[in-house]
Design a protein around this motif. Structure first.
Motif, PDB file in Angstrom:
ATOM      1  N   PRO A  37     -22.808 -50.381  54.322  1.00 20.37           N
ATOM      2  CA  PRO A  37     -22.038 -49.285  53.722  1.00 20.37           C
ATOM      3  C   PRO A  37     -21.265 -49.778  52.507  1.00 20.37           C
ATOM      4  CG  PRO A  37     -21.002 -50.077  55.741  1.00 20.37           C
ATOM      5  CD  PRO A  37     -22.346 -50.743  55.660  1.00 20.37           C
ATOM      6  N   THR A  38     -20.842 -48.842  51.672  1.00 18.21           N
ATOM      7  CA  THR A  38     -20.164 -49.185  50.424  1.00 18.21           C
ATOM      8  C   THR A  38     -18.926 -50.034  50.653  1.00 18.21           C
ATOM      9  OG1 THR A  38     -20.956 -47.125  49.441  1.00 18.21           O
ATOM     10  CG2 THR A  38     -19.124 -48.228  48.339  1.00 18.21           C
ATOM     11  N   TRP A  39     -18.164 -49.736  51.692  1.00 17.05           N
ATOM     12  CA  TRP A  39     -16.918 -50.473  51.907  1.00 17.05           C
ATOM     13  C   TRP A  39     -17.161 -51.946  52.202  1.00 17.05           C
ATOM     14  CZ3 TRP A  39     -16.201 -52.841  56.600  1.00 17.05           C
ATOM     15  CH2 TRP A  39     -16.913 -52.344  57.696  1.00 17.05           C
ATOM     16  N   ARG A  40     -18.341 -52.293  52.684  1.00 20.85           N
ATOM     17  CA  ARG A  40     -18.649 -53.696  52.971  1.00 20.85           C
ATOM     18  C   ARG A  40     -18.731 -54.534  51.696  1.00 20.85           C
ATOM     19  NH1 ARG A  40     -17.665 -56.001  57.852  1.00 20.85           N
ATOM     20  NH2 ARG A  40     -18.540 -54.787  59.560  1.00 20.85           N
ATOM     21  N   THR A  41     -18.930 -53.897  50.563  1.00 18.20           N
ATOM     22  CA  THR A  41     -19.025 -54.628  49.298  1.00 18.20           C
ATOM     23  C   THR A  41     -17.801 -54.376  48.412  1.00 18.20           C
ATOM     24  OG1 THR A  41     -20.305 -52.804  48.307  1.00 18.20           O
ATOM     25  CG2 THR A  41     -21.539 -54.598  49.332  1.00 18.20           C
ATOM     26  N   THR A  42     -16.717 -53.913  49.028  1.00 19.54           N
ATOM     27  CA  THR A  42     -15.480 -53.659  48.285  1.00 19.54           C
ATOM     28  C   THR A  42     -14.429 -54.692  48.680  1.00 19.54           C
ATOM     29  OG1 THR A  42     -15.949 -51.279  48.250  1.00 19.54           O
ATOM     30  CG2 THR A  42     -13.692 -51.968  47.771  1.00 19.54           C
ATOM     31  N   PRO A  43     -14.101 -55.631  47.791  1.00 16.13           N
ATOM     32  CA  PRO A  43     -13.120 -56.662  48.142  1.00 16.13           C
ATOM     33  C   PRO A  43     -11.692 -56.130  48.068  1.00 16.13           C
ATOM     34  CG  PRO A  43     -13.846 -56.981  45.893  1.00 16.13           C
ATOM     35  CD  PRO A  43     -14.650 -55.830  46.432  1.00 16.13           C
ATOM     36  N   ILE A  44     -10.883 -56.514  49.024  1.00 19.10           N
ATOM     37  CA  ILE A  44      -9.465 -56.161  49.037  1.00 19.10           C
ATOM     38  C   ILE A  44      -8.658 -57.444  48.840  1.00 19.10           C
ATOM     39  CG2 ILE A  44      -7.591 -55.113  50.336  1.00 19.10           C
ATOM     40  CD1 ILE A  44      -9.792 -53.139  49.657  1.00 19.10           C
ATOM     41  N   ASP A  45      -7.827 -57.465  47.822  1.00 18.61           N
ATOM     42  CA  ASP A  45      -7.027 -58.647  47.508  1.00 18.61           C
ATOM     43  C   ASP A  45      -5.780 -58.684  48.392  1.00 18.61           C
ATOM     44  OD1 ASP A  45      -5.681 -60.770  46.453  1.00 18.61           O
ATOM     45  OD2 ASP A  45      -5.490 -59.945  44.422  1.00 18.61           O
ATOM     46  N   PRO A  46      -5.647 -59.674  49.262  1.00 15.49           N
ATOM     47  CA  PRO A  46      -4.461 -59.769  50.131  1.00 15.49           C
ATOM     48  C   PRO A  46      -3.151 -59.869  49.359  1.00 15.49           C
ATOM     49  CG  PRO A  46      -6.202 -61.214  50.927  1.00 15.49           C
ATOM     50  CD  PRO A  46      -6.630 -60.726  49.578  1.00 15.49           C
ATOM     51  N   GLU A  47      -3.215 -60.292  48.093  1.00 13.78           N
ATOM     52  CA  GLU A  47      -2.001 -60.391  47.288  1.00 13.78           C
ATOM     53  C   GLU A  47      -1.364 -59.020  47.059  1.00 13.78           C
ATOM     54  OE1 GLU A  47      -0.507 -63.146  46.314  1.00 13.78           O
ATOM     55  OE2 GLU A  47      -2.024 -64.376  47.309  1.00 13.78           O
ATOM     56  N   GLU A  48      -2.134 -57.964  47.252  1.00 15.15           N
ATOM     57  CA  GLU A  48      -1.613 -56.610  47.052  1.00 15.15           C
ATOM     58  C   GLU A  48      -0.795 -56.126  48.248  1.00 15.15           C
ATOM     59  OE1 GLU A  48      -4.983 -54.185  46.272  1.00 15.15           O
ATOM     60  OE2 GLU A  48      -5.499 -55.177  44.375  1.00 15.15           O
ATOM     61  N   TRP A  49      -0.851 -56.851  49.351  1.00  7.32           N
ATOM     62  CA  TRP A  49      -0.142 -56.434  50.565  1.00  7.32           C
ATOM     63  C   TRP A  49       1.284 -56.979  50.539  1.00  7.32           C
ATOM     64  CZ3 TRP A  49      -4.840 -58.476  53.766  1.00  7.32           C
ATOM     65  CH2 TRP A  49      -5.915 -57.578  53.624  1.00  7.32           C
ATOM     66  N   VAL A  50       2.247 -56.082  50.516  1.00  5.02           N
ATOM     67  CA  VAL A  50       3.647 -56.508  50.374  1.00  5.02           C
ATOM     68  C   VAL A  50       4.547 -56.006  51.500  1.00  5.02           C
ATOM     69  CG1 VAL A  50       3.467 -56.683  47.867  1.00  5.02           C
ATOM     70  CG2 VAL A  50       4.125 -54.503  48.889  1.00  5.02           C
ATOM     71  N   ASP A  51       4.024 -55.160  52.378  1.00  2.68           N
ATOM     72  CA  ASP A  51       4.851 -54.542  53.419  1.00  2.68           C
ATOM     73  C   ASP A  51       4.248 -54.842  54.789  1.00  2.68           C
ATOM     74  OD1 ASP A  51       6.669 -52.972  54.811  1.00  2.68           O
ATOM     75  OD2 ASP A  51       5.660 -51.072  54.328  1.00  2.68           O
ATOM     76  N   GLY A  52       4.253 -56.113  55.134  1.00  6.51           N
ATOM     77  CA  GLY A  52       3.637 -56.530  56.385  1.00  6.51           C
ATOM     78  C   GLY A  52       4.639 -56.749  57.501  1.00  6.51           C
ATOM     79  N   PRO A  53       4.166 -57.160  58.663  1.00  8.92           N
ATOM     80  CA  PRO A  53       5.041 -57.434  59.814  1.00  8.92           C
ATOM     81  C   PRO A  53       5.729 -58.785  59.677  1.00  8.92           C
ATOM     82  CG  PRO A  53       2.759 -57.877  60.381  1.00  8.92           C
ATOM     83  CD  PRO A  53       2.738 -57.322  58.990  1.00  8.92           C
ATOM     84  N   MET A  60      -3.201 -65.019  63.736  1.00  6.40           N
ATOM     85  CA  MET A  60      -3.392 -63.703  63.143  1.00  6.40           C
ATOM     86  C   MET A  60      -2.582 -63.513  61.861  1.00  6.40           C
ATOM     87  SD  MET A  60      -3.124 -61.592  66.745  1.00  6.40           S
ATOM     88  CE  MET A  60      -3.292 -59.949  66.047  1.00  6.40           C
ATOM     89  N   ASP A  61      -1.709 -64.470  61.545  1.00  8.40           N
ATOM     90  CA  ASP A  61      -0.841 -64.324  60.371  1.00  8.40           C
ATOM     91  C   ASP A  61      -1.629 -64.297  59.067  1.00  8.40           C
ATOM     92  OD1 ASP A  61       1.340 -64.264  62.008  1.00  8.40           O
ATOM     93  OD2 ASP A  61       2.100 -66.256  61.482  1.00  8.40           O
ATOM     94  N   ASP A  62      -2.666 -65.116  58.983  1.00  7.69           N
ATOM     95  CA  ASP A  62      -3.390 -65.277  57.722  1.00  7.69           C
ATOM     96  C   ASP A  62      -4.643 -64.416  57.676  1.00  7.69           C
ATOM     97  OD1 ASP A  62      -1.582 -67.240  56.802  1.00  7.69           O
ATOM     98  OD2 ASP A  62      -2.620 -68.770  57.990  1.00  7.69           O
ATOM     99  N   PRO A  63      -4.856 -63.692  56.577  1.00  6.03           N
ATOM    100  CA  PRO A  63      -6.080 -62.893  56.419  1.00  6.03           C
ATOM    101  C   PRO A  63      -7.317 -63.786  56.425  1.00  6.03           C
ATOM    102  CG  PRO A  63      -4.422 -62.252  54.800  1.00  6.03           C
ATOM    103  CD  PRO A  63      -3.926 -63.519  55.442  1.00  6.03           C
TER     104      PRO A  63
END
Length: 311
Positions: A37-53, A60-63
């Protein structure tokens, strides 16, 4: 003469067919349909995540690169006198560690199963729970099915544990009945660490987690703290020990969908694939051209041989 011409054409036809085969094989491998599926080829940059636990040194801390990323679009009212909030909660699914549960959630989310379902149980500093298809508003909230809280997809998954997984702050896990293998579609997100749900801290098999919040944790905490049937004035003012812990104002999963995978550089991967494909095609064309030349030369020699040498 007819016989000589016929015999001359046979090796020509055979050699031409042989010359085409490498090109056909290369074409099949290069142009094979990509079923991902299309989402499988869509990279998400972890640097964009700023509101985590809050992190606690868990595996489990590291992506992890390549793991599925799930988006839960939510709508809720945090307090009685506040307006409705629209937000997005980003979840990383640990497919490597709990593949069966992850795939189950992916299939349900991809089908739109969770869209429009509300959070039917929220407890401040504990969990926010949703995923029941029976928990949809009928007319005006809180009117809903009498089966709300006990529904599912009808497809259960076995209890799936991994030593790397636990109920850290922001972990998402599978709700279940007494039967440890009864988890279906309902899930919960931890508001704070809830290690009392981990199997090593219980007398039963415990509960299974399958992912963790990477962004939008403030929405999880706000939904957990919203006024409920047990705490109508808010969790800090009045709380009753019994009841469904149902939010007084509808908190809804507007949409739940897969949006990408963690940190794969798709452009580089595609460039490498293009180079490999080009090399494959060049080699195939070279071999085919050589065989075609041999075929033509062989046919010419056979065509000009004396008649008595053929019969």
């Amino acid at each position: 003469m007819l016989r000589a011409t016929s015999l001359a054409r046979r090796p020509l036809l055979l050699l031409v067919i042989i010359s085409i085969l490498p090109l056909q094989v290369a074409g099949d491998s290069v142009f094979q349909d990509d079923e991902d599926p299309t989402w499988r080829t869509t990279p998400i940059d972890p640097e964009e995540w700023v509101d985590g636990p809050v992190l606690e040194g868990s595996p489990m801390d590291d992506p992890i690169v390549g793991q599925a990323v799930l988006a839960i679009d939510v709508s809720y009212v945090a307090e009685h006198d506040s307006g409705r909030v629209q937000g997005r909660i980003i979840i990383e699914l640990f497919e490597t560690w709990v593949p069966v549960t992850s795939e189950h959630i992916i299939e349900l989310a991809d089908s739109g199963f969770y869209d429009g379902v509300f959070f039917h149980r929220v407890i401040d500093d504990f969990v926010t729970q949703s995923g029941d298809p029976e928990c949809r508003t009928s007319g005006v909230y809180p009117a809903t099915s009498p089966m709300c809280g006990s529904g599912g997809s009808g497809q259960t998954v076995p209890l799936e544990h991994d030593e790397n997984m636990s109920h850290i702050d922001g972990a998402i896990g599978m709700a279940r009945d007494i039967d440890p293998d009864s988890a279906d579609s309902q899930w919960y997100i931890c508001d704070g660490p809830q290690h009392g749900l981990d199997p090593e801290n219980r007398d039963d098999e415990g509960y299974a987690t399958f992912g963790v919040v990477r962004d939008g944790m403030s929405h999880v905490r706000a939904i957990a703290a919203t006024p409920t049937s047990n705490a109508p004035l808010g969790p800090d003012l009045l709380s009753a020990p019994l009841g469904p812990d149902r939010p007084l104002h509808e908190a809804t999963v507007v949409r739940m969908s897969l949006i990408g995978v963690v940190g794969i550089d798709v452009d580089s991967s595609l460039d490498s694939l293009a180079v490999a494909d080009s090399s494959t095609w060049s080699s195939a064309r070279f071999v085919s051209l050589g065989l075609a030349i041999v075929a033509m030369a062989g046919a010419a020699l056979l065509a000009f041989r004396p008649k008595d040498s053929i019969g």
